[in-house]
Design a protein around this motif. Structure first.
Motif, mmCIF file in Angstrom:
data_model
loop_
_atom_site.group_PDB
_atom_site.id
_atom_site.type_symbol
_atom_site.label_atom_id
_atom_site.label_comp_id
_atom_site.label_asym_id
_atom_site.label_seq_id
_atom_site.Cartn_x
_atom_site.Cartn_y
_atom_site.Cartn_z
ATOM 1 N N LYS A 236 0.851 -1.194 0.000
ATOM 2 C CA LYS A 236 0.000 0.000 0.000
ATOM 3 C C LYS A 236 0.883 1.239 0.000
ATOM 4 C CE LYS A 236 -3.811 -2.261 2.463
ATOM 5 N NZ LYS A 236 -4.720 -2.212 3.638
ATOM 6 N N PRO A 237 1.457 1.574 -1.140
ATOM 7 C CA PRO A 237 2.394 2.709 -1.176
ATOM 8 C C PRO A 237 1.742 4.050 -0.873
ATOM 9 C CG PRO A 237 1.949 1.897 -3.383
ATOM 10 C CD PRO A 237 1.336 0.921 -2.453
ATOM 11 N N HIS A 238 0.410 4.133 -0.989
ATOM 12 C CA HIS A 238 -0.240 5.409 -0.696
ATOM 13 C C HIS A 238 -0.203 5.733 0.804
ATOM 14 C CE1 HIS A 238 -3.391 2.373 -0.038
ATOM 15 N NE2 HIS A 238 -3.927 3.224 0.821
ATOM 16 N N LEU A 239 -0.001 4.716 1.650
ATOM 17 C CA LEU A 239 0.111 4.973 3.086
ATOM 18 C C LEU A 239 1.473 5.550 3.455
ATOM 19 C CD1 LEU A 239 -1.570 1.756 4.572
ATOM 20 C CD2 LEU A 239 -2.583 4.019 4.252
ATOM 21 N N MET A 240 2.506 5.181 2.701
ATOM 22 C CA MET A 240 3.869 5.655 2.960
ATOM 23 C C MET A 240 4.547 5.964 1.631
ATOM 24 S SD MET A 240 5.101 3.064 6.019
ATOM 25 C CE MET A 240 4.142 1.671 5.410
ATOM 26 N N PRO A 241 4.297 7.138 1.049
ATOM 27 C CA PRO A 241 4.888 7.473 -0.250
ATOM 28 C C PRO A 241 6.411 7.561 -0.156
ATOM 29 C CG PRO A 241 3.109 8.989 0.342
ATOM 30 C CD PRO A 241 3.433 8.194 1.561
ATOM 31 N N PRO A 242 7.099 7.220 -1.253
ATOM 32 C CA PRO A 242 8.574 7.338 -1.242
ATOM 33 C C PRO A 242 9.003 8.799 -1.182
ATOM 34 C CG PRO A 242 7.773 6.758 -3.422
ATOM 35 C CD PRO A 242 6.585 6.679 -2.515
ATOM 36 N N LEU A 243 10.233 9.004 -0.734
ATOM 37 C CA LEU A 243 10.761 10.360 -0.622
ATOM 38 C C LEU A 243 11.001 10.956 -2.000
ATOM 39 C CD1 LEU A 243 13.385 9.912 2.249
ATOM 40 C CD2 LEU A 243 11.064 10.807 2.428
ATOM 41 N N THR A 244 10.772 12.225 -2.098
ATOM 42 C CA THR A 244 11.040 12.919 -3.353
ATOM 43 C C THR A 244 12.538 13.183 -3.493
ATOM 44 O OG1 THR A 244 10.724 15.080 -2.313
ATOM 45 C CG2 THR A 244 8.770 13.999 -3.225
ATOM 46 N N ALA A 245 12.919 13.602 -4.701
ATOM 47 C CA ALA A 245 14.334 13.910 -4.945
ATOM 48 C C ALA A 245 14.800 15.071 -4.080
ATOM 49 C CB ALA A 245 14.541 14.222 -6.424
ATOM 50 N N GLU A 246 13.911 16.022 -3.816
ATOM 51 C CA GLU A 246 14.275 17.150 -2.967
ATOM 52 C C GLU A 246 14.540 16.707 -1.530
ATOM 53 O OE1 GLU A 246 12.335 21.403 -1.483
ATOM 54 O OE2 GLU A 246 11.277 20.114 -2.914
ATOM 55 N N GLN A 247 13.727 15.743 -1.036
ATOM 56 C CA GLN A 247 13.920 15.260 0.325
ATOM 57 C C GLN A 247 15.172 14.403 0.458
ATOM 58 O OE1 GLN A 247 10.065 13.368 0.671
ATOM 59 N NE2 GLN A 247 9.317 14.974 2.043
ATOM 60 N N ARG A 248 15.594 13.761 -0.636
ATOM 61 C CA ARG A 248 16.801 12.931 -0.593
ATOM 62 C C ARG A 248 18.069 13.720 -0.892
ATOM 63 N NH1 ARG A 248 13.700 9.093 -3.817
ATOM 64 N NH2 ARG A 248 14.999 9.680 -5.598
ATOM 65 N N PHE A 249 17.941 14.988 -1.226
ATOM 66 C CA PHE A 249 19.096 15.782 -1.631
ATOM 67 C C PHE A 249 20.002 16.047 -0.429
ATOM 68 C CE2 PHE A 249 21.075 20.006 -2.121
ATOM 69 C CZ PHE A 249 21.891 19.744 -3.212
ATOM 70 N N VAL A 250 21.309 15.842 -0.646
ATOM 71 C CA VAL A 250 22.314 16.095 0.379
ATOM 72 C C VAL A 250 23.310 17.093 -0.193
ATOM 73 C CG1 VAL A 250 24.105 15.088 1.835
ATOM 74 C CG2 VAL A 250 22.055 13.769 1.306
ATOM 75 N N PRO A 251 23.405 18.283 0.365
ATOM 76 C CA PRO A 251 24.365 19.264 -0.173
ATOM 77 C C PRO A 251 25.799 18.830 0.092
ATOM 78 C CG PRO A 251 23.348 20.085 1.847
ATOM 79 C CD PRO A 251 22.628 18.817 1.500
ATOM 80 N N LEU A 252 26.659 19.054 -0.911
ATOM 81 C CA LEU A 252 28.065 18.676 -0.801
ATOM 82 C C LEU A 252 28.919 19.914 -0.565
ATOM 83 C CD1 LEU A 252 28.441 16.120 -3.751
ATOM 84 C CD2 LEU A 252 28.101 15.624 -1.334
ATOM 85 N N PRO A 253 30.023 19.762 0.183
ATOM 86 C CA PRO A 253 30.967 20.881 0.314
ATOM 87 C C PRO A 253 31.580 21.243 -1.037
ATOM 88 C CG PRO A 253 31.375 19.195 1.982
ATOM 89 C CD PRO A 253 30.401 18.614 1.013
ATOM 90 N N GLY A 254 32.122 22.439 -1.114
ATOM 91 C CA GLY A 254 32.650 22.919 -2.390
ATOM 92 C C GLY A 254 33.778 22.061 -2.930
ATOM 93 N N PHE A 255 34.695 21.605 -2.080
ATOM 94 C CA PHE A 255 35.824 20.816 -2.584
ATOM 95 C C PHE A 255 35.354 19.468 -3.118
ATOM 96 C CE2 PHE A 255 35.484 19.004 1.605
ATOM 97 C CZ PHE A 255 35.951 17.711 1.483
ATOM 98 N N MET A 256 34.279 18.895 -2.508
ATOM 99 C CA MET A 256 33.754 17.627 -3.021
ATOM 100 C C MET A 256 33.115 17.806 -4.390
ATOM 101 S SD MET A 256 32.092 15.431 0.090
ATOM 102 C CE MET A 256 33.084 14.858 1.464
ATOM 103 N N GLU A 257 32.435 18.904 -4.582
ATOM 104 C CA GLU A 257 31.836 19.152 -5.896
ATOM 105 C C GLU A 257 32.913 19.282 -6.963
ATOM 106 O OE1 GLU A 257 29.354 22.542 -5.543
ATOM 107 O OE2 GLU A 257 27.735 21.479 -4.488
ATOM 108 N N ARG A 258 34.034 19.940 -6.643
ATOM 109 C CA ARG A 258 35.117 20.066 -7.615
ATOM 110 C C ARG A 258 35.752 18.710 -7.909
ATOM 111 N NH1 ARG A 258 36.578 24.418 -4.223
ATOM 112 N NH2 ARG A 258 38.525 23.368 -3.621
ATOM 113 N N LEU A 259 35.990 17.908 -6.862
ATOM 114 C CA LEU A 259 36.566 16.580 -7.082
ATOM 115 C C LEU A 259 35.606 15.691 -7.863
ATOM 116 C CD1 LEU A 259 38.224 15.853 -3.597
ATOM 117 C CD2 LEU A 259 39.364 16.478 -5.722
ATOM 118 N N GLN A 260 34.323 15.806 -7.574
ATOM 119 C CA GLN A 260 33.339 14.978 -8.280
ATOM 120 C C GLN A 260 33.266 15.339 -9.752
ATOM 121 O OE1 GLN A 260 29.421 13.943 -6.397
ATOM 122 N NE2 GLN A 260 28.588 15.176 -8.044
ATOM 123 N N SER A 261 33.301 16.607 -10.054
ATOM 124 C CA SER A 261 33.223 17.027 -11.460
ATOM 125 C C SER A 261 34.494 16.661 -12.233
ATOM 126 C CB SER A 261 32.976 18.535 -11.537
ATOM 127 O OG SER A 261 34.038 19.241 -10.903
#
Length: 663
Positions: A236-261
Motif C-alpha cells: 500500500k504505497p499510498h500509506l507511505m509514499p517514497p521520498l522525493t528527490a528534494e527530500q533525498r538531496f544532500v548538499p556537498l561541500p565545495g571541494f567535493m563538488e570540484r573533485l566529483q566534477s
C-alpha cells in the motif's frame, strides 16, 4: 476521551462485581482477605492513587488484620517491624544501585540533542528502502530507546521530530503514530533495560543472564516491526509514499563538488586520484587524506575483524601434560613401594604409638679426647657423603618436563572452510559497497559517524562488559554514565543546566522505583502472611494444568493486566504471585522473565492506559486524535503477540546466548 473513560470504568466495575460474587462473605478466612486486598489494590491504582503508597497502605492495613487475628496485643508492633524489615531488605539490595546510574545515562543522552542528527542521517541512509521514514524512525527509536531506556522521553522527542516530517511527506496518521509508539517502547526490552533489573530483583534472577537472554528477542521484535513496515509500504504505497528527490538531496561541500566534477562521483577512486597532486584542484592534501581515511574505515574494520578471526581459528591447540599428575584419592595405588626409596611409617605395636623411655632422650656417648664423634658410616668416601641425590619419584616427574621442553612446538591449524567463505563474501560485498559509494553517500556516512556510531559504541561497550562478565551491571552502569557525560561534552551540550536537570530527574525516577519496591515488598509479605499465595497455588494446582497450559494462562493474564496497569505494577504486584508456581511446572524463571518482558510491551500499547499514546498525543498536532493513535498501535500489538509465540515455540532465541556464555 469519553470512550476511553467509559472503558476504564467498565473494567473497574467488572473487578468490583467479581470481588462481590467470588468472596464468601459469610465464611471469610485470611486467605480470602488476601484476595480481597489484591482486587482492591488494582481498583485503587486505576482510580489514580499513587502505586507505591497504595501498596504500602494496603499491605500494612491487611498485615495488621492478620496479626490481630493471632495476637491482638502485639499486632501493631509486629506490623511496624514488618514494615522496617521489608524497607531495610530493599535498601540492602545491590542490584538496585544500577537503576539510578542507567537512568542518569539516559537523561544525559536525551539532553545531548543527538536524536535529531541521528534521525536525519538514518532516513537519508535508508532513502531507497520502502517506507524509509518509518524504517528510519524505528531504527532511531531502537537505538535511542536502548541508550535511554525512558519510554516517555523517546516517544515525546520522536513525536516532535519524526511525526511532522512523516505527515508532511504524506504518511498515514495511524501508521506514523503506530511506528513512533511501538518503536519508543523497545527500550524496556532491549538491554540495558530498567524493567529487566526490576524483574531480576523481584524474581531473584541474575540480571546479567536476563540481559543476555533479552538481546536477541529485542532484535527479533524490532526486525518484525521493520519487516511489517516494509511490506505495508510495498503493498500500500499510498500509506507511505517514497521520498522525493528534494527530500533525498544532500548538499556537498565545495571541494567535493570540484573533485566529483573532475574525477568522478565515486569517492574512493576520486580521492586516490586527487592524492597524486595533479588532480587535487587546489584542495589541501590534509583534507583529502582525512576523507580518504573515512572512506577506508569499512575496509580497515573488515580487515581487522578477519585478522582476529583468522588468528583465533588457526592458533595451535596446546594439550595439557597430565602424565605426572595423580588423581585425588588414589595416592596409595599410584605411589611406589618402599623399595623405591619412599619413607615408611615406623612399626607400630599393638598398643599404638609408644611413648619414649621414661629416662628421656639420651645423648650419644662422647669421647673425652675427640669431642663429638661422627655417626657411623660418616668416615666413608667424601664425594659420596657430599652428593645429594634426588628421590626416584622426583626424577620420574622431571623427565616428562624435560622431554616436553625439547620437543617440537605445536603446529598451527589450517583455517576452516567457513572462514575463507566469509572472507570471499565479505570481499565481494566491499567491492559492491565501494562501487556505489559516492560523495553523497560519503556525506551521509559522515553524519552517521557523528550521530549513530558514538551511541552504538557506548551501548555495545556497556552491554559487552555486562554480558561477557567483565563488569557487574552496576559497574557497567557507572561506565555508561561516564560515557553519557563524555557524549554530552563532545557535542557541546554539557552545562550546569543539563547536569542539574539530569540529576533531578534521575533522583525523581530512582525514588519512585525504590518506593515501588518498598511497597511491593510490604504488600507481598502481607499477601503471603494472609495465605493468599497458598490459596492461589492450590487453585492453580487443582486445575491439573500442563506446562504449556500454565504458560498460556499466565501470559494471557499478564496481557489482560496490561490494559489497566503499567509494567511496574504488574511486576511488583503479580510477579511474586507467579514466581513460586514455576517450580511446580518445571519452568525456568529466566525463560519466564523473557516471556514476561516481551509480553509487557503490550502494557504501553493497550488501551485505556496506553501511556505511549498519551505521550504522543501531548506533542502531536491538534488534528491527530487519540483514537487514530490507538488504531495505529493495534497492528504492532499483534506483532508483539506473534513475537511472544515465536519465543515460546523457539526458546533458543532467548536461551541460547545465556547457555553459551554462562555454562
Amino acid at each position: 476521551m469519553r470512550k476511553e473513560l467509559y472503558f476504564g470504568l467498565a473494567i473497574m466495575a467488572v473487578l468490583v462485581l467479581g470481588l462481590i460474587v467470588i468472596m464468601p462473605w459469610g465464611n471469610m478466612t485470611n486467605g480470602h482477605l488476601g484476595l480481597l486486598m489484591l482486587g482492591l489494590v488494582v481498583v485503587a491504582i486505576m482510580l489514580g492513587f499513587p502505586t507505591a503508597f497504595t501498596l504500602m497502605g494496603m499491605g500494612m492495613a491487611f498485615a495488621f488484620f492478620a496479626y490481630y487475628s493471632r495476637s491482638p496485643d502485639l499486632a501493631l508492633q509486629q506490623t511496624l517491624d514488618l514494615m522496617v524489615q521489608r524497607a531495610f531488605s530493599v535498601m540492602t539490595n545491590d542490584v538496585l544501585i544500577s537503576i539510578p546510574l542507567f537512568v542518569f545515562m539516559g537523561y544525559l543522552v536525551e539532553r545531548a540533542n543527538l536524536i535529531e542528527k541521528l534521525f536525519r542521517s538514518l532516513h537519508l541512509a535508508l532513502a531507497r528502502v520502502p517506507g524509509s521514514l518509518a524504517v528510519a524512525t524505528l531504527f532511531t527509536c531502537a537505538v535511542f530507546a536502548t541508550a535511554t531506556g525512558i519510554v516517555g522521553a523517546v516517544v515525546t522527542l520522536m513525536g516532535l521530530l519524526a511525526l511532522p516530517t512523516m505527515l508532511k511527506s504524506g504518511y498515514d496518521v495511524r501508521v506514523s503514530a503506530g511506528v513512533i509508539t511501538a518503536g519508543g517502547c523497545l527500550g524496556i526490552l532491549i538491554p540495558p533495560s530498567v524493567m529487566l533489573i526490576v524483574y531480576g530483583a523481584t524474581a531473584g534472577v541474575s540480571v546479567v543472564q536476563l540481559y543476555a537472554g533479552a538481546f536477541f528477542p529485542g532484535i527479533m521484535l524490532a526486525g518484525l516491526y521493520i519487516l511489517y513496515v516494509v511490506m505495508l509500504a510495498k503493498l500500500k504505497p499510498h500509506l507511505m509514499p517514497p521520498l522525493t528527490a528534494e527530500q533525498r538531496f544532500v548538499p556537498l561541500p565545495g571541494f567535493m563538488e570540484r573533485l566529483q566534477s573532475a574525477n568522478g562521483a565515486r569517492a574512493l577512486p576520486s580521492l586516490l586520484r586527487a592524492v597524486k597532486g595533479s588532480r587535487n584542484l587546489d584542495v589541501p592534501s590534509g583534507q583529502i587524506l582525512r576523507h580518504l581515511a573515512i572512506v577506508l574505515m569499512p575496509l580497515i574494520f573488515f580487515s581487522a575483524l578477519m585478522l582476529i578471526i583468522y588468528r583465533g581459528t588457526t592458533a595451535p591447540i596446546v594439550a595439557d601434560e597430565t602424565a605426572g599428575l595423580v588423581e585425588m584419592g588414589k595416592e596409595d595405588q599410584a605411589s611406589p613401594t618402599s623399595a623405591a626409596g619412599d619413607l615408611q611409617e615406623p612399626p607400630k605395636s599393638a598398643d599404638g604409638v609408644q611413648e619414649p623411655p621414661k629416662d628421656g632422650v639420651q645423648e650419644p656417648p662422647v669421647e673425652k679426647s675427640e669431642g663429638v664423634s661422627e655417626p657411623p658410616g660418616a668416615s666413608k668416601d667424601v664425594a659420596a657423603k657430599e652428593a645429594v641425590q634426588e628421590p626416584p619419584t622426583a626424577l620420574a616427574k622431571a623427565a616428562p618436563a624435560a622431554g616436553e621442553a625439547s620437543g617440537p612446538p605445536p603446529e598451527a591449524r589450517a583455517a576452516p572452510t567457513w572462514f575463507w567463505t566469509m572472507l570471499g563474501i565479505g570481499g565481494l560485498l566491499l567491492l559492491a559497497f565501494y562501487a556505489v559509494f559516492t560523495f553523497t553517500r560519503l556525506e551521509v556516512f559522515k553524519m552517521l559517524l557523528s550521530s549513530f556510531f558514538p551511541l552504538a559504541f557506548m551501548i555495545l561497550a556497556v552491554l559487552g562488559t555486562i554480558v561477557f562478565g567483565l563488569a557487574t551491571p552496576t559497574e557497567a552502569a557507572a561506565v555508561g554514565s561516564i560515557g553519557g557525560l563524555l557524549l554530552a561534552a563532545a557535542y557541546r551540550q554539557l552545562n550546569m543546566t543539563v547536569l542539574q536537570e539530569s540529576v533531578f530527574l534521575t533522583a525523581k525516577t530512582s525514588a519512585m522505583v525504590c518506593w515501588l519496591f518498598v511497597g511491593s515488598s510490604i504488600f507481598s509479605a502481607a499477601f503471603a502472611l494472609l495465605g493468599g499465595q497458598e490459596i492461589i497455588e492450590n487453585w492453580v494446582m487443582s486445575l491439573g494444568l500442563t506446562k504449556v497450559q500454565f504458560l498460556v494462562l499466565s501470559q494471557v493474564i499478564i496481557f489482560l493486566l496490561g490494559w489497566p496497569l503499567e509494567w511496574t505494577e504488574i511486576i511488583v504486584i503479580f510477579m511474586p504471585i507467579f514466581i513460586p508456581l514455576l517450580d511446580n511446572f518445571g519452568v525456568d524463571p529466566l525463560f519466564f522473565g523473557l516471556l514476561v518482558a516481551l509480553n509487557l510491551q503490550t502494557a504501553f500499547l493497550s488501551p485505556p492506559v496506553a501511556m505511549a499514546a498519551f505521550y504522543l498525543k501531548g506533542v502531536a498536532p491538534p488534528h491527530v486524535t487519540l483514537n487514530q493513535i490507538f488504531a495505529g498501535m493495534i497492528p504492532f500489538m499483534c506483532i508483539q503477540v506473534i513475537a511472544l509465540v515465536l519465543l515460546y515455540v523457539f526458546p533458543e532465541i532467548g536461551m541460547w546466548l545465556p547457555e553459551v556464555l554462562y555454562k
